[in-house]
Design a protein around this motif. Structure first.
Motif, short mmCIF file in Angstrom:
data_model
loop_
_atom_site.label_atom_id
_atom_site.label_comp_id
_atom_site.label_asym_id
_atom_site.label_seq_id
_atom_site.Cartn_x
_atom_site.Cartn_y
_atom_site.Cartn_z
N ASN A 98 42.39 30.93 33.92
CA ASN A 98 42.41 30.58 32.50
C ASN A 98 43.10 31.71 31.71
O ASN A 98 42.59 32.83 31.66
CB ASN A 98 40.98 30.39 32.00
N PRO A 99 44.24 31.46 31.08
CA PRO A 99 44.95 32.51 30.33
C PRO A 99 44.11 33.14 29.23
O PRO A 99 44.25 34.33 28.94
CB PRO A 99 46.17 31.77 29.75
N ALA A 100 43.23 32.36 28.63
CA ALA A 100 42.39 32.89 27.56
C ALA A 100 41.44 33.97 28.09
O ALA A 100 41.14 34.95 27.38
CB ALA A 100 41.58 31.75 26.92
N VAL A 101 40.99 33.84 29.31
CA VAL A 101 40.11 34.83 29.91
C VAL A 101 40.86 36.14 30.14
O VAL A 101 40.37 37.23 29.80
CB VAL A 101 39.54 34.31 31.25
N ILE A 102 42.05 36.04 30.68
CA ILE A 102 42.85 37.23 30.99
C ILE A 102 43.20 37.98 29.70
O ILE A 102 43.19 39.22 29.67
CB ILE A 102 44.13 36.85 31.75
N ARG A 103 43.47 37.26 28.63
CA ARG A 103 43.83 37.89 27.36
C ARG A 103 42.69 38.73 26.81
O ARG A 103 42.92 39.70 26.07
CB ARG A 103 44.26 36.84 26.33
N ASN A 104 41.47 38.39 27.15
CA ASN A 104 40.30 39.12 26.64
C ASN A 104 39.89 40.30 27.51
O ASN A 104 38.97 41.04 27.15
CB ASN A 104 39.10 38.16 26.51
N PHE A 105 40.57 40.46 28.63
CA PHE A 105 40.25 41.59 29.51
C PHE A 105 40.70 42.91 28.88
O PHE A 105 41.68 42.97 28.15
CB PHE A 105 40.93 41.43 30.87
N ARG A 106 39.96 43.99 29.17
CA ARG A 106 40.29 45.33 28.70
C ARG A 106 40.35 46.28 29.89
O ARG A 106 40.11 45.90 31.03
CB ARG A 106 39.24 45.81 27.70
N GLN A 107 40.65 47.55 29.61
CA GLN A 107 40.68 48.56 30.65
C GLN A 107 39.27 48.86 31.18
O GLN A 107 39.10 49.31 32.31
CB GLN A 107 41.30 49.86 30.12
N ASP A 108 38.26 48.60 30.35
CA ASP A 108 36.87 48.86 30.71
C ASP A 108 36.37 47.76 31.66
O ASP A 108 36.16 46.61 31.26
CB ASP A 108 36.01 48.90 29.44
N LYS A 109 36.13 48.11 32.93
CA LYS A 109 35.71 47.12 33.91
C LYS A 109 34.31 46.59 33.60
O LYS A 109 34.03 45.40 33.82
CB LYS A 109 35.73 47.73 35.32
N ALA A 110 33.44 47.47 33.11
CA ALA A 110 32.08 47.03 32.76
C ALA A 110 32.12 45.97 31.67
O ALA A 110 31.37 44.99 31.70
CB ALA A 110 31.24 48.23 32.33
N PHE A 111 33.01 46.17 30.68
CA PHE A 111 33.14 45.17 29.60
C PHE A 111 33.62 43.84 30.17
O PHE A 111 33.10 42.77 29.79
CB PHE A 111 34.14 45.67 28.56
N ASN A 112 34.59 43.87 31.08
CA ASN A 112 35.12 42.64 31.67
C ASN A 112 34.03 41.87 32.42
O ASN A 112 33.93 40.64 32.29
CB ASN A 112 36.27 42.97 32.62
N LEU A 113 33.23 42.60 33.19
CA LEU A 113 32.15 41.95 33.94
C LEU A 113 31.10 41.35 33.00
O LEU A 113 30.62 40.23 33.21
CB LEU A 113 31.49 42.96 34.89
N GLN A 114 30.76 42.08 31.95
CA GLN A 114 29.78 41.59 30.98
C GLN A 114 30.32 40.35 30.25
O GLN A 114 29.58 39.38 30.02
CB GLN A 114 29.45 42.69 29.97
N PHE A 115 31.61 40.39 29.93
CA PHE A 115 32.26 39.25 29.27
C PHE A 115 32.22 38.01 30.17
O PHE A 115 31.88 36.90 29.71
CB PHE A 115 33.71 39.64 28.93
N LEU A 116 32.52 38.17 31.45
CA LEU A 116 32.50 37.03 32.37
C LEU A 116 31.09 36.51 32.59
O LEU A 116 30.87 35.29 32.70
CB LEU A 116 33.11 37.45 33.72
N LEU A 117 30.12 37.42 32.61
CA LEU A 117 28.75 37.01 32.84
C LEU A 117 28.20 36.23 31.65
O LEU A 117 27.53 35.20 31.82
CB LEU A 117 27.88 38.25 33.11
N GLU A 118 28.48 36.71 30.45
CA GLU A 118 27.93 36.06 29.25
C GLU A 118 28.62 34.74 28.94
O GLU A 118 27.97 33.77 28.54
CB GLU A 118 28.06 37.01 28.06
N ASP A 119 29.94 34.69 29.10
CA ASP A 119 30.69 33.50 28.68
C ASP A 119 30.89 32.47 29.80
O ASP A 119 31.05 31.28 29.52
CB ASP A 119 32.06 33.91 28.14
N PHE A 120 30.89 32.93 31.07
CA PHE A 120 31.23 32.01 32.16
C PHE A 120 30.22 32.06 33.32
O PHE A 120 30.45 31.43 34.35
CB PHE A 120 32.63 32.32 32.70
#
Length: 431
Positions: A98-120
């Motif tokens: 999903n391109p929208a998911v990739i656009r929300n990724f940051r350099q912070d891996k912990a943030f990315n994991l938290q984002f995926l856990l909460e939203d997906f």
């Protein structure tokens, strides 16, 4: 020339998938018996998921259409495992597509994991499944798919899981999978970037055991050969890596046979060889008690012993050896040409007066062409010499090493010795 063939030694430091190209090359060259090569392939395949390929090799090796029951059972297990992994990894793959998911990724891996856990609802279990699926695809020989899967895994893997030792092992194995996949797909530009990232990851391991770091550097040196001999900047990269203190120590301790590739790169690389040739020859002398081959003996005969007949004999042996070397075979002509120039350059440096007519006869050239060739050689090698056209000779001047060059050579030598000594002391303490 099989006694100079390095594949059995190199394969100890390579992933089994990287050994296959070497076996294919040896089979084409006919250095070993066809049956032995086929048996080696079958032995390697027994530890992979490439079951169909193993079955084909078994049929050719034994001249039969039947395969052992164990192979059939292994194939059934592989197919079942593949289907289960596809189910496990499907949620995270759909999410990452999903391109929208990739656009929300940051350099912070912990943030990315938290984002995926909460939203997906994508958590550590799905990230683990992604790693297992990538590794499985690599073992199946699907290197392109494996490389694509490892990239998002590396952006999500962090150090906050309970099983820290297993996680750290995977964090290091993922960077190894990327360059090996790129090698096997012959994507050498991507492989060069992956090798540089892997080197950075190894060098930045603050708390790694010295012995482990030494082993990883040794593996990196061997894996990097696939890039260095297939990339336009490879020779420069090889010289820089092999002569850096930590990696030179790894060569001297674990892999002196890699001096063949360092020496060959220096001979071929016209831009760098004048700056590093003396250092490489010193290393060859130091390690001569545990490794030598026609390439290293050529440089030692020419620049240490000034044995021109010995150097010419070594050069003849180099032709066959390089032709049967997987990494060097493509540069055989370039190596021979540069080596011949080395011989004549050295001859010019140690003789006060050289007869052009005699040299022309040796080169099978007419007098005018020989004089032009010698002129170009003097200019290219920056020799302190002049041509006496009336006498038909080349008059050589003295070539003293500057004080700056002497100090630079001593500083480099002391740096390497200090690193090796420190590494030995720390390693001995850990043991």
């Amino acid at each position: 020339m099989a006694h100079h063939e390095l594949s059995p030694v190199l394969s100890k430091f390579l992933d089994k998938h990287l050994v296959f190209p070497l076996l294919e090359f040896l089979q084409e060259k006919g250095i070993y018996e066809e049956k032995d090569i086929m048996q080696s392939k079958l032995s390697l395949l027994s530890n992979t998921n490439m079951v169909d390929f193993a079955m084909d090799i078994h049929k050719m090796l034994h001249n039969t259409e039947e395969v052992p029951q164990a192979m059939k059972e292994h194939r059934t297990e592989v197919v079942a495992r593949l289907r289960q992994l596809q189910v496990d990894v499907d949620p995270i793959i759909k999410c990452l597509e999903n391109p929208a998911v990739i656009r929300n990724f940051r350099q912070d891996k912990a943030f990315n994991l938290q984002f995926l856990l909460e939203d997906f609802q994508i958590g550590p279990d799905q990230v683990e499944a992604l790693y297992q699926y990538a590794k499985f695809q690599f073992d199946c020989g699907n290197y392109s798919t494996a490389a694509e899967l490892l990239q998002p895994y590396r952006t999500l893997c962090i150090n906050n899981e309970r099983n820290m030792s297993a996680l750290n092992e995977r964090k290091m194995s993922a960077p190894w999978g990327k360059p090996s996949s790129a090698f096997l797909m012959q994507n050498f530009e991507a492989a060069r970037d992956d090798i540089n990232k892997l080197k950075e990851a190894i060098d930045q391991q603050t708390f790694a055991a010295p012995l482990q770091q030494l082993q990883q550097r040794t593996w990196l040196l061997h894996w990097s050969l696939f890039v260095f001999w297939n990339h336009e900047s490879g020779l420069n990269d090889l010289i820089d890596l092999f002569l850096s203190a930590p990696y030179l120590a790894a060569i001297q301790i674990n892999a002196p046979h890699l001096l063949r590739y360092l020496a060959t790169a220096v001979v071929i690389n016209k831009r760098r060889r004048n700056n590093v040739l003396k250092e490489v020859i010193k290393i060859i002398q130091q390690e001569g008690y545990q490794y030598n081959d026609p390439v290293t003996k050529f440089l030692e005969s020419l620049y240490v012993n000034y044995d021109f007949e010995g150097a010419q004999q070594c050069l003849k042996e180099c032709e066959g050896m390089i032709d049967n070397d997987f990494f060097l075979t493509a540069c055989r002509g370039e190596f021979i040409e540069n080596s011949r120039l080395f011989i004549f350059e050295t001859y010019c440096r140690i003789h006060q007066c050289i007869d052009i007519k005699s040299l022309a006869e040796q080169l099978n050239m007419d007098l005018e062409a020989a004089e032009k060739w010698i002129t170009n050689l003097i200019l290219d090698a920056r020799l302190n010499a002049k041509i006496d056209s009336k006498a038909g000779t080349v008059v050589m001047g003295s070539q003293a090493q500057s004080v700056h060059e002497q100090l630079t050579d001593k500083a480099k030598e002391l740096s390497v010795r200090t690193f090796v000594l420190a590494n030995s002391v720390v390693g001995g303490g850990k043991a």
